[in-house]
Design a protein around this motif. Structure first.
Motif, PDB file in Angstrom:
ATOM      1  N   THR A 137       0.847  -1.193   0.000  1.00 26.45           N
ATOM      2  CA  THR A 137       0.000   0.000   0.000  1.00 26.45           C
ATOM      3  C   THR A 137       0.882   1.242   0.000  1.00 26.45           C
ATOM      4  N   LEU A 138       0.656   2.091  -0.988  1.00 24.47           N
ATOM      5  CA  LEU A 138       1.373   3.362  -1.066  1.00 24.47           C
ATOM      6  C   LEU A 138       0.458   4.468  -0.565  1.00 24.47           C
ATOM      7  N   ILE A 139       0.956   5.262   0.364  1.00 27.93           N
ATOM      8  CA  ILE A 139       0.197   6.390   0.892  1.00 27.93           C
ATOM      9  C   ILE A 139       0.683   7.655   0.186  1.00 27.93           C
ATOM     10  N   VAL A 140      -0.266   8.370  -0.419  1.00 26.59           N
ATOM     11  CA  VAL A 140       0.068   9.601  -1.131  1.00 26.59           C
ATOM     12  C   VAL A 140      -0.730  10.754  -0.533  1.00 26.59           C
ATOM     13  N   SER A 141      -0.281  11.963  -0.838  1.00 27.97           N
ATOM     14  CA  SER A 141      -0.962  13.166  -0.362  1.00 27.97           C
ATOM     15  C   SER A 141      -1.334  14.032  -1.548  1.00 27.97           C
ATOM     16  N   HIS A 142      -2.583  14.498  -1.538  1.00 28.74           N
ATOM     17  CA  HIS A 142      -3.064  15.378  -2.601  1.00 28.74           C
ATOM     18  C   HIS A 142      -3.959  16.442  -1.986  1.00 28.74           C
ATOM     19  N   ASP A 143      -3.597  17.710  -2.183  1.00 30.46           N
ATOM     20  CA  ASP A 143      -4.351  18.833  -1.615  1.00 30.46           C
ATOM     21  C   ASP A 143      -4.545  18.673  -0.105  1.00 30.46           C
ATOM     22  N   GLY A 144      -3.490  18.182   0.545  1.00 34.47           N
ATOM     23  CA  GLY A 144      -3.529  18.053   2.002  1.00 34.47           C
ATOM     24  C   GLY A 144      -4.242  16.826   2.511  1.00 34.47           C
ATOM     25  N   GLN A 145      -4.787  16.006   1.626  1.00 37.60           N
ATOM     26  CA  GLN A 145      -5.520  14.804   2.020  1.00 37.60           C
ATOM     27  C   GLN A 145      -4.705  13.556   1.674  1.00 37.60           C
ATOM     28  N   GLU A 146      -4.633  12.628   2.619  1.00 35.75           N
ATOM     29  CA  GLU A 146      -3.932  11.378   2.362  1.00 35.75           C
ATOM     30  C   GLU A 146      -4.857  10.381   1.675  1.00 35.75           C
ATOM     31  N   ARG A 147      -4.242   9.550   0.849  1.00 33.46           N
ATOM     32  CA  ARG A 147      -5.006   8.533   0.126  1.00 33.46           C
ATOM     33  C   ARG A 147      -4.175   7.260   0.064  1.00 33.46           C
ATOM     34  N   ALA A 148      -4.812   6.128   0.293  1.00 35.71           N
ATOM     35  CA  ALA A 148      -4.140   4.835   0.256  1.00 35.71           C
ATOM     36  C   ALA A 148      -4.331   4.194  -1.113  1.00 35.71           C
ATOM     37  N   LEU A 149      -3.226   3.760  -1.710  1.00 35.15           N
ATOM     38  CA  LEU A 149      -3.269   3.117  -3.023  1.00 35.15           C
ATOM     39  C   LEU A 149      -2.716   1.701  -2.893  1.00 35.15           C
ATOM     40  N   PRO A 150      -3.561   0.702  -2.850  1.00 28.91           N
ATOM     41  CA  PRO A 150      -3.071  -0.678  -2.802  1.00 28.91           C
ATOM     42  C   PRO A 150      -2.517  -1.100  -4.163  1.00 28.91           C
ATOM     43  N   TYR A 151      -1.575  -2.005  -4.158  1.00 33.77           N
ATOM     44  CA  TYR A 151      -0.966  -2.434  -5.424  1.00 33.77           C
ATOM     45  C   TYR A 151      -0.498  -3.879  -5.329  1.00 33.77           C
ATOM     46  N   ASP A 152      -0.297  -4.466  -6.491  1.00 29.23           N
ATOM     47  CA  ASP A 152       0.344  -5.779  -6.594  1.00 29.23           C
ATOM     48  C   ASP A 152       1.796  -5.650  -7.035  1.00 29.23           C
ATOM     49  N   ALA A 153       2.105  -4.528  -7.706  1.00 25.33           N
ATOM     50  CA  ALA A 153       3.492  -4.248  -8.105  1.00 25.33           C
ATOM     51  C   ALA A 153       3.702  -2.743  -8.057  1.00 25.33           C
ATOM     52  N   LEU A 154       4.818  -2.339  -7.446  1.00 24.45           N
ATOM     53  CA  LEU A 154       5.182  -0.920  -7.373  1.00 24.45           C
ATOM     54  C   LEU A 154       6.477  -0.721  -8.145  1.00 24.45           C
ATOM     55  N   ILE A 155       6.403   0.092  -9.201  1.00 24.08           N
ATOM     56  CA  ILE A 155       7.588   0.362 -10.033  1.00 24.08           C
ATOM     57  C   ILE A 155       8.060   1.778  -9.737  1.00 24.08           C
ATOM     58  N   VAL A 156       9.278   1.902  -9.239  1.00 22.21           N
ATOM     59  CA  VAL A 156       9.871   3.213  -8.942  1.00 22.21           C
ATOM     60  C   VAL A 156      10.622   3.688 -10.182  1.00 22.21           C
ATOM     61  N   ALA A 157      10.146   4.796 -10.759  1.00 18.45           N
ATOM     62  CA  ALA A 157      10.754   5.332 -11.982  1.00 18.45           C
ATOM     63  C   ALA A 157      10.870   6.851 -11.865  1.00 18.45           C
ATOM     64  N   VAL A 158      11.641   7.297 -10.859  1.00 18.97           N
ATOM     65  CA  VAL A 158      11.768   8.740 -10.601  1.00 18.97           C
ATOM     66  C   VAL A 158      13.093   9.304 -11.109  1.00 18.97           C
ATOM     67  N   GLY A 159      13.818   8.532 -11.882  1.00 22.45           N
ATOM     68  CA  GLY A 159      15.076   9.021 -12.437  1.00 22.45           C
ATOM     69  C   GLY A 159      16.203   8.043 -12.198  1.00 22.45           C
ATOM     70  N   ARG A 160      17.399   8.430 -12.628  1.00 22.63           N
ATOM     71  CA  ARG A 160      18.574   7.579 -12.493  1.00 22.63           C
ATOM     72  C   ARG A 160      19.720   8.396 -11.901  1.00 22.63           C
ATOM     73  N   LYS A 161      20.600   7.735 -11.165  1.00 28.22           N
ATOM     74  CA  LYS A 161      21.746   8.410 -10.566  1.00 28.22           C
ATOM     75  C   LYS A 161      23.040   7.740 -11.024  1.00 28.22           C
ATOM     76  N   ALA A 162      24.070   8.537 -11.167  1.00 27.40           N
ATOM     77  CA  ALA A 162      25.360   8.028 -11.634  1.00 27.40           C
ATOM     78  C   ALA A 162      25.961   7.060 -10.619  1.00 27.40           C
ATOM     79  N   ARG A 163      26.631   6.027 -11.116  1.00 25.58           N
ATOM     80  CA  ARG A 163      27.346   5.088 -10.247  1.00 25.58           C
ATOM     81  C   ARG A 163      28.709   5.696  -9.909  1.00 25.58           C
ATOM     82  N   LEU A 164      28.879   6.088  -8.657  1.00 23.61           N
ATOM     83  CA  LEU A 164      30.074   6.835  -8.273  1.00 23.61           C
ATOM     84  C   LEU A 164      30.920   6.146  -7.206  1.00 23.61           C
TER      85      LEU A 164
END
Length: 713
Positions: free
Chosen positions: A481-508
């Motif tokens: 379950t992912l908890i998100v906030s929108h306009d000050g209100q929390e919302r629960a989003l259940p899932y079977d798969a969560l894909i994180v795709a917020v960018g990439r970082k250099a291997r340093l």
């Protein structure tokens, strides 16, 4: 028309010069003949003579007329060395600056507009080292100063810099001529003043700034290497760390020029693009698009059907696509090309030594003249509470995870509204998953203009994605379950798969960069030539930035490899002036150069020309009318500053604009190019046609219309 008064002034001056034969007064014989009269006039009215001389010298140099050498001699003959040098130095500098500004005002816009793409390197060099260039030219009288004035006016050198460098740089040569003028009687020719030996001395002086710069660079290099012991000999010419696009191309180039090169890869050759990014994602997108077209077959006059498929077969096809391409990046291929391939982890021990820990546990150290760091990047995982304890996926790990499943996960959350997140969200939704895409910002694809992002948003919704913009991810509760906030209100989003795709970082980390003191700031910090703190260690690809694209990694690899191998003779600056990219949604969004939003943010004045695909015959025939072409040009000019295309095959269509921008071709050239009918590529021509219509000479066309009406009588 604004330039007309200055042009008329020049025309009048040239006319007067020849009409009244003014050149006759600017000869050595004329100066000697009138020296006595001028001296008497100076004794009677010194202020008038000084003012008249200053004005005449100023006009002569500002108009770039010949005779400055004679005028300088006259300054010494009339005023003596001290006062003459003072008057002449300021008159010549102010006149030269006026000539530079005149050239800039009359010609620079036209020259830069016509040849801007070819002058890019020169402009960059002048912005960085313009003072050095100008100082060297001013010290060497071999180069006519009026030519220097006119040419420098076409460059971006600052006016104040031009003035003070000219003042200092011309002072020595001016002193020589003014001093010679004090001995005018002994001069029979200008060659008596500027002898070959004197000119050679000046030429040597002109090299001093560059010699000084080279010495400072050598001292800097010596300080950098001071704490290290340089090997007496080397095992390799180059060691490349990383077997992705940047590393493979670097090694390929080194082997092609017969250098002894070792490439070290710790995981899979081909890097992220082959194994986790470009190749598998595009294979997935293709399968998803076919399913979507089957579902909407009525758009083509066919009976729609819900696509029936085996998810394991879809993933097997993706693995097969990777396997088909894989030999191009294999150990066998590169070994055959002459590259020494090592599978293991590389760590830089010192500026010339790389330690390799092979997969079998053995260790080897290689000494090398140069090192190329091409370690790539990894998915960025945000510090979201509860995330690490869950089985979240990234764009790297989802392929193996999904390959083990019999069916696509029913509920999928894609975290991130960038290109990777959008592509995955649309494809998985088209394959039947219930996809929610969570983006903290106000819209998806924040790097694109609002109108293109709006089309992407609509396309995602049309594919079945629930797009949740303005939703900030707060935490993960439990396991799914992912908890998100929108306009000050929390919302629960259940899932079977969560894909994180917020960018990439250099291997340093783990490569010895910290121990060597190589600076990292979210990436390896390099100079314009892709060199790190150490002139023999280079970085390219995702680990170096500024763009994380496979084609940019390959582009940078050429500069890194060539500079590393041949930098002692000549180095090349990495060129980022024309960088294209494509987001492979349906429809695709492709861009090169400035966007409209970027132009506004940078204060760049642009003219926007668009062409709607619903007007294009081929798009109508293909039922692919969503999208348009947007081209940015300077107001009133056809030079292409940027182009964005949204539509079917936008990535392929963009290539024409990339080529045009790279080689300085404007919209007039595109309009004059024959495009096959009916093709999507005609959209580029019609966009150019729209620009041409907006700049049609209406006044001339009115007269042409009257002419044709007269011909009917």
């Amino acid at each position: 028309m604004k330039r007309l008064p200055i042009i008329l002034l020049f025309v009048a001056a040239i006319f007067a010069w020849f009409q009244f034969d003014l050149g006759q007064y600017l000869t050595l014989d004329a100066l000697k003949a009138r020296q006595g009269d001028i001296a008497a006039l100076y004794a009677a009215n010194p202020a008038v003579v000084i003012g008249g001389y200053f004005a005449a010298y100023l006009a002569l140099t500002a108009l770039s007329f010949p005779g400055a050498a004679i005028m300088t001699l006259a300054g010494g003959a009339i005023f003596g060395l001290g006062l003459g040098l003072l008057i002449v130095s300021f008159a010549s500098t102010i006149g030269a600056t006026l000539a530079c500004l005149t050239s800039r005002y009359l010609l620079r816009d036209w020259v830069q507009g016509k040849f801007g793409a070819r002058l890019g390197a020169i402009n960059t060099g002048i912005e960085r080292d313009g003072a050095f260039y100008l100082f060297s030219l001013r010290l060497v009288p071999v180069f006519p100063f009026f030519v220097v004035n006119l040419l420098m006016g076409l460059t971006p050198i600052r006016t104040l810099t031009y003035f003070w460098v000219s003042q200092i740089g011309m002072l020595l040569g001016t002193a020589v001529y003014v001093n010679a003028g004090t001995q005018l009687a002994g001069i029979s020719s200008l060659r008596d003043v500027a002898s070959p030996g004197l000119l050679a001395s000046f030429a040597a002086l002109g090299l001093l700034p560059w010699i000084g710069k080279a010495v400072m660079s050598a001292l800097k290099r010596r300080r950098v290497y001071a704490r290290w012991s340089r090997p007496s000999r080397f095992d390799r010419n180059m060691v490349v760390i990383g077997g992705g696009a940047a590393g493979l191309v670097s090694a390929y180039i080194a082997a092609t020029v017969k250098a002894k090169v070792t490439l070290v890869e710790s995981h899979k050759l081909g890097g992220d693009c082959l194994n986790y990014g470009c190749v598998p994602s595009k294979a997935l997108i293709k399968s998803a698009r076919i399913a979507h077209q089957m579902r909407h077959a009525d758009a083509y006059g066919l009976t729609p059907h819900e696509a029936q498929f085996d998810f394991r077969a879809v993933m097997a096809r993706i693995r097969n696509v990777i396997a088909t391409i894989e030999p191009n990046d294999s150990v066998e291929r590169y070994t055959g090309l002459g590259v020494d391939m090592e599978l293991g982890h590389a760590r830089i021990v010192d500026p010339w030594t790389v330690e390799i820990i092979r997969h079998d546990g053995t260790t080897q150290r290689l000494t090398t003249r140069s090192i190329v760091i091409a370690a790539g990047a990894a998915p960025l995982v945000p510090p979201l509470p509860g995330l690490k304890s869950t089985n979240h996926l990234t764009s790297d790990t989802l392929w193996d995870a999904f390959s083990a499943l019999d069916a696509i996960p029913k509920r999928i959350i894609v975290l991130g509204g960038g290109p990777i997140g959008c592509e995955l969200a649309q494809a998985l939704a088209r394959l039947g998953a219930q996809v929610q895409q969570v983006e903290m910002g106000p819209r998806v694809l924040p790097r694109e203009d609002d109108d293109f992002a709006a089309i992407a948003h609509a396309s995602l919704i049309g594919s079945g994605v629930e797009v949740l913009t303005g939703h900030a991810a707060l935490r993960v509760e439990g396991e799914q379950t992912l908890i998100v906030s929108h306009d000050g209100q929390e919302r629960a989003l259940p899932y079977d798969a969560l894909i994180v795709a917020v960018g990439r970082k250099a291997r340093l980390t783990g490569y010895g960069l910290e121990e060597l003191g190589i600076e990292t700031d979210r990436k390896v910090v390099t100079d314009d030539y892709l060199a790190t703190l150490y002139p023999n260690i280079y970085a390219c690809g995702d680990v170096a930035g500024p763009y994380q694209f496979t084609h940019v990694a390959s582009h940078q690899a050429w500069y890194a490899a060539v500079n590393a191998l041949f930098g002692q003779f000549r180095r090349f600056k990495a060129d980022y002036r024309v960088i294209p990219w494509t987001t492979f949604l349906d429809p695709e969004i492709a861009r090169v150069g400035l966007s409209e939003d970027e132009a506004k943010a940078k204060g760049v004045a642009v003219e926007v020309t668009t062409y709607q695909l619903h007007e294009l015959d081929r798009a109508i025939a293909d039922s692919a009318t969503t999208g348009f072409v947007k081209v940015l040009t300077p107001p009133g000019k056809d030079k292409i500053l940027g182009a964005t295309i949204v539509g079917d095959h936008a990535g392929e269509l963009l290539a024409e604009y990339v080529l045009a921008m790279k080689h300085g071709l404007g919209l007039n050239k595109l309009l004059g190019t024959i495009h096959t009918y009916p093709t999507m590529a005609e959209a580029n021509k019609f966009a150019a046609g729209n620009w041409k219509k907006a700049h049609a000479p209406q006044g001339l066309l009115t007269w042409v219309g009257r002419y044709h009406a007269w011909r009917l009588r």
